[in-house]
Design a protein around this motif. Structure first.
Motif, PDB file in Angstrom:
ATOM      1  N   LYS A 171       0.838  -1.202   0.000  1.00 50.55           N
ATOM      2  CA  LYS A 171       0.000   0.000   0.000  1.00 50.55           C
ATOM      3  C   LYS A 171       0.872   1.250   0.000  1.00 50.55           C
ATOM      4  O   LYS A 171       0.626   2.198  -0.746  1.00 50.55           O
ATOM      5  N   ALA A 172       1.917   1.254   0.831  1.00 50.21           N
ATOM      6  CA  ALA A 172       2.819   2.404   0.883  1.00 50.21           C
ATOM      7  C   ALA A 172       3.533   2.584  -0.456  1.00 50.21           C
ATOM      8  O   ALA A 172       3.733   3.719  -0.918  1.00 50.21           O
ATOM      9  N   ALA A 173       3.931   1.489  -1.107  1.00 45.38           N
ATOM     10  CA  ALA A 173       4.614   1.583  -2.400  1.00 45.38           C
ATOM     11  C   ALA A 173       3.680   2.118  -3.479  1.00 45.38           C
ATOM     12  O   ALA A 173       4.091   2.937  -4.304  1.00 45.38           O
ATOM     13  N   SER A 174       2.428   1.688  -3.467  1.00 41.14           N
ATOM     14  CA  SER A 174       1.488   2.188  -4.483  1.00 41.14           C
ATOM     15  C   SER A 174       1.195   3.673  -4.285  1.00 41.14           C
ATOM     16  O   SER A 174       1.087   4.427  -5.255  1.00 41.14           O
ATOM     17  N   GLU A 175       1.086   4.122  -3.042  1.00 44.77           N
ATOM     18  CA  GLU A 175       0.878   5.554  -2.780  1.00 44.77           C
ATOM     19  C   GLU A 175       2.102   6.361  -3.195  1.00 44.77           C
ATOM     20  O   GLU A 175       1.982   7.443  -3.759  1.00 44.77           O
ATOM     21  N   ARG A 176       3.276   5.824  -2.949  1.00 43.92           N
ATOM     22  CA  ARG A 176       4.508   6.511  -3.332  1.00 43.92           C
ATOM     23  C   ARG A 176       4.616   6.590  -4.856  1.00 43.92           C
ATOM     24  O   ARG A 176       5.013   7.615  -5.406  1.00 43.92           O
ATOM     25  N   ASP A 177       4.253   5.528  -5.549  1.00 44.23           N
ATOM     26  CA  ASP A 177       4.278   5.533  -7.014  1.00 44.23           C
ATOM     27  C   ASP A 177       3.238   6.487  -7.589  1.00 44.23           C
ATOM     28  O   ASP A 177       3.462   7.097  -8.634  1.00 44.23           O
ATOM     29  N   ARG A 178       2.106   6.627  -6.918  1.00 44.62           N
ATOM     30  CA  ARG A 178       1.071   7.539  -7.393  1.00 44.62           C
ATOM     31  C   ARG A 178       1.540   8.985  -7.258  1.00 44.62           C
ATOM     32  O   ARG A 178       1.327   9.796  -8.154  1.00 44.62           O
TER      33      ARG A 178
END
Length: 186
Positions: A171-178
């Motif tokens: 979840k943290a990686a997807s938010e960072r990528d967004r």
């Protein structure tokens, strides 16, 4: 000469520490068949073991002290000609270290014995007692399926924690990528 003395004292500490650990192992090796004994025999055996351990402790400490005193060069002792230069030849720190090592080895062996006793006994509640709950100890090994169930429970909890941590990282990686894509889109 002082460095040689320090090396000799450390070697003596290791030697007497190994002797003490060997005495502990001998006492533990004599403890075979402990499940078949009654309480009085167990108490007598433990008293005998404590006496042997006390004697081993005394022999190790006194042997170290005597050997360390003999390791000081004769010229630098109180009878020698250069006794004013013998101030730095002190073995008390190594003796304190030996005593700490012996205390640690004794505590480790006692905790091992207690753990073995806890594995081989089980607390059973007796609801028919008049004075409330009375705890009885059942001698003998705990059933294999009880051990298996405990290990499966621990494994399940660890798996759940790992899965939750993995989900949090994703979840943290997807938010960072967004917020900041891997490849700039300009």
């Amino acid at each position: 000469v002082r460095r040689l003395f320090e090396n000799q004292v450390q070697s003596l500490r290791e030697y007497y520490g190994r002797r003490y650990e060997a005495a502990i192992e001998d006492v533990q090796n004599e403890a075979e068949g402990i499940l078949d004994m009654d309480e009085e025999t167990l108490r007598q055996r433990r008293a005998k073991q404590e006496g042997i351990m006390a004697e081993a402790t005394k022999k190790s400490a006194e042997g170290f002290r005597t050997a360390a005193e003999n390791a000081i060069p004769l010229v630098l002792t109180k009878q020698g000609r250069l006794k004013e230069f013998g101030i730095g030849y002190n073995y008390e720190a190594a003796l304190d270290g030996l005593i700490r090592d012996m205390m640690h080895a004794t505590a480790a062996s006692q905790s091992l014995e207690e753990a073995w006793e806890n594995v081989n006994t089980e607390n059973v509640d007796d609801d028919d007692a008049e004075d409330g709950i009375e705890i009885k100890r059942r001698r003998g090994p705990i059933k294999w399926y009880e051990k298996l169930a405990a290990r499966v429970l621990v494994f399940g909890v660890n798996y759940l924690q790992g899965w939750l941590a993995y989900q949090g990282l994703r979840k943290a990686a997807s938010e960072r990528d967004r917020l900041m894509p891997k490849f700039p889109l300009f």
